[in-house]
Design a protein around this motif. Structure first.
Motif, PDB file in Angstrom:
ATOM      1  N   SER A  69      42.880  46.519 -75.717  1.00 52.99           N
ATOM      2  CA  SER A  69      44.069  45.689 -75.536  1.00 52.99           C
ATOM      3  C   SER A  69      43.784  44.657 -74.450  1.00 52.99           C
ATOM      4  O   SER A  69      43.726  44.983 -73.269  1.00 52.99           O
ATOM      5  N   THR A  71      44.715  41.359 -72.289  1.00 48.52           N
ATOM      6  CA  THR A  71      45.851  40.593 -71.795  1.00 48.52           C
ATOM      7  C   THR A  71      45.342  39.442 -70.925  1.00 48.52           C
ATOM      8  O   THR A  71      44.134  39.313 -70.671  1.00 48.52           O
ATOM      9  N   GLU A  83      39.400  36.215 -76.649  1.00 50.64           N
ATOM     10  CA  GLU A  83      40.613  37.022 -76.730  1.00 50.64           C
ATOM     11  C   GLU A  83      41.470  36.869 -75.466  1.00 50.64           C
ATOM     12  O   GLU A  83      42.690  36.748 -75.542  1.00 50.64           O
ATOM     13  N   ARG A  84      40.825  36.859 -74.292  1.00 53.77           N
ATOM     14  CA  ARG A  84      41.590  36.671 -73.053  1.00 53.77           C
ATOM     15  C   ARG A  84      42.089  35.230 -72.945  1.00 53.77           C
ATOM     16  O   ARG A  84      43.206  34.986 -72.461  1.00 53.77           O
ATOM     17  N   ALA A  87      45.116  35.168 -74.963  1.00 58.58           N
ATOM     18  CA  ALA A  87      46.189  35.902 -74.287  1.00 58.58           C
ATOM     19  C   ALA A  87      46.802  35.070 -73.164  1.00 58.58           C
ATOM     20  O   ALA A  87      48.026  35.078 -72.962  1.00 58.58           O
ATOM     21  N   ARG A  88      45.965  34.328 -72.436  1.00 56.26           N
ATOM     22  CA  ARG A  88      46.482  33.486 -71.359  1.00 56.26           C
ATOM     23  C   ARG A  88      47.344  32.354 -71.906  1.00 56.26           C
ATOM     24  O   ARG A  88      48.381  32.016 -71.336  1.00 56.26           O
ATOM     25  N   ALA A  97      51.652  38.493 -75.819  1.00 54.87           N
ATOM     26  CA  ALA A  97      50.414  38.061 -75.174  1.00 54.87           C
ATOM     27  C   ALA A  97      49.358  39.144 -75.076  1.00 54.87           C
ATOM     28  O   ALA A  97      48.531  39.125 -74.161  1.00 54.87           O
ATOM     29  N   THR A  98      49.345  40.092 -75.997  1.00 53.38           N
ATOM     30  CA  THR A  98      48.255  41.063 -76.085  1.00 53.38           C
ATOM     31  C   THR A  98      47.441  40.764 -77.336  1.00 53.38           C
ATOM     32  O   THR A  98      47.997  40.571 -78.417  1.00 53.38           O
ATOM     33  N   VAL A  99      46.124  40.717 -77.169  1.00 50.45           N
ATOM     34  CA  VAL A  99      45.227  40.527 -78.309  1.00 50.45           C
ATOM     35  C   VAL A  99      44.424  41.811 -78.475  1.00 50.45           C
ATOM     36  O   VAL A  99      43.728  42.245 -77.549  1.00 50.45           O
TER      37      VAL A  99
END
Length: 315
Positions: A69, A71, A83-84, A87-88, A97-99
């Protein structure tokens, strides 16, 4: 004609996972769909087959085996972490906002991870998204592009018991760089249509909210990933400005002419089980544990066949 089969297939879906099939920034190609579904009141989750070494992250990211997960606050690589980065951007826009990131594995562990995530999120639908068209290759084309990640994701989701499973491909033409013959893409879509698995094509309106936010997300990712931004999403974003022709992207395509055009802003959609059933090699990779096995099995399959000859586009 007022009711597209793709959206009809999602009519009863309230909890939807938008998952990038090919790793890296592929999940960004699903952002316009995600934004549209969120606007319609659906619950949307994001998933991504990650190129990052997720096992080097703090163990607290692992809510369950095979799914990290990610974030906006996840500690990880600073130079490349799609991914982050996503999320940002999602957090900045007050969106979910969770990938959910999957490590690069073979089909068996990836299928198990998808099943665990689908159960925890109580999913009604999974939309596997490809930036480009190589996920639509069945195996006997003149070239397959970069099939390993896409095929692994396709086989994994095909084995995940969720009521609705779909594929959305956007960026028609971008895979010419990897040798894809797009006449054969159209032939494959026609064959899927004959079998009742083609769910139609539609464009992202370039002056709409979804396109504006998508372009903003792509620019945010470009700024946050200097030198390693997504050429695929860069071309799609350019197409959504009305650009056409050889559009330079961040210096990464110097010397390689591009042909940005309105077809790149269109989603081509199909039923995922139907697409998986047409693959000529998917059965061979279902028992794999890592992507090296997947790659070897696809190469072995290609050595055994005579590919369809490349066809020039007649228009």
């Amino acid at each position: 004609m007022w009711r597209l089969p793709f959206f009809e297939a999602l009519s009863d879906a309230r909890r939807v996972l938008i998952a990038g099939a090919g790793g890296g920034f592929d999940v960004y190609a699903g952002l316009p769909l995600a934004l549209s579904l969120l606007g319609a009141g659906r619950t949307v989750h994001f998933g991504s087959l990650s190129i990052v070494n997720l096992h080097a992250l703090d163990k607290t990211v692992w809510r369950e085996p095979g799914v990290a997960s990610i974030t906006a606050d996840t500690v990880g690589p600073e130079d490349y972490f799609p991914e982050r980065t996503l999320a940002r951007w999602l957090a900045r826009h007050h969106l979910p906002a969770t990938v959910h990131a999957f490590p690069r594995t073979g089909v068996r562990p990836l299928r198990a991870a998808y099943r665990r995530l689908a159960k925890r999120l109580d999913l009604d639908a999974i939309i596997l998204v490809d930036g480009g068209t190589d996920i639509l290759m069945r195996g006997d084309e003149a070239a397959l592009g970069t099939p390993v990640e896409d095929a692994t994701s396709l086989a994994a989701v095909a084995g995940t018991p969720v009521p609705t499973r779909l594929v959305a491909s956007i960026g028609f033409g971008v895979d010419a760089y990897h040798g894809i013959n797009h006449v054969q893409v159209l032939e494959n879509l026609a064959a899927l249509d004959r079998d009742g698995h083609y769910l139609g094509a539609f464009t992202v309106p370039s002056h709409g909210r979804e396109a504006a936010l998508y372009r903003d997300a792509v620019e945010h990712a470009r700024a946050g990933t200097p030198g390693r931004s997504s050429i695929v999403n860069g071309q799609i974003a350019a197409a959504l400005t009305g650009a056409c022709g050889d559009v330079p992207l961040d210096g990464r395509t110097a010397g390689t002419p591009l042909f940005v055009n309105p077809l790149m802003a269109m989603y081509f959609t199909v039923d995922l089980p139907g697409l998986a059933a047409r693959s000529l090699y998917l059965d061979r990779i279902r028992g794999t544990d890592d992507m090296l096995q997947v790659s070897h099995l696809i190469e072995r399959f290609r050595d055994e066949i005579d590919p369809r000859p490349r066809v020039p586009f007649p228009h």
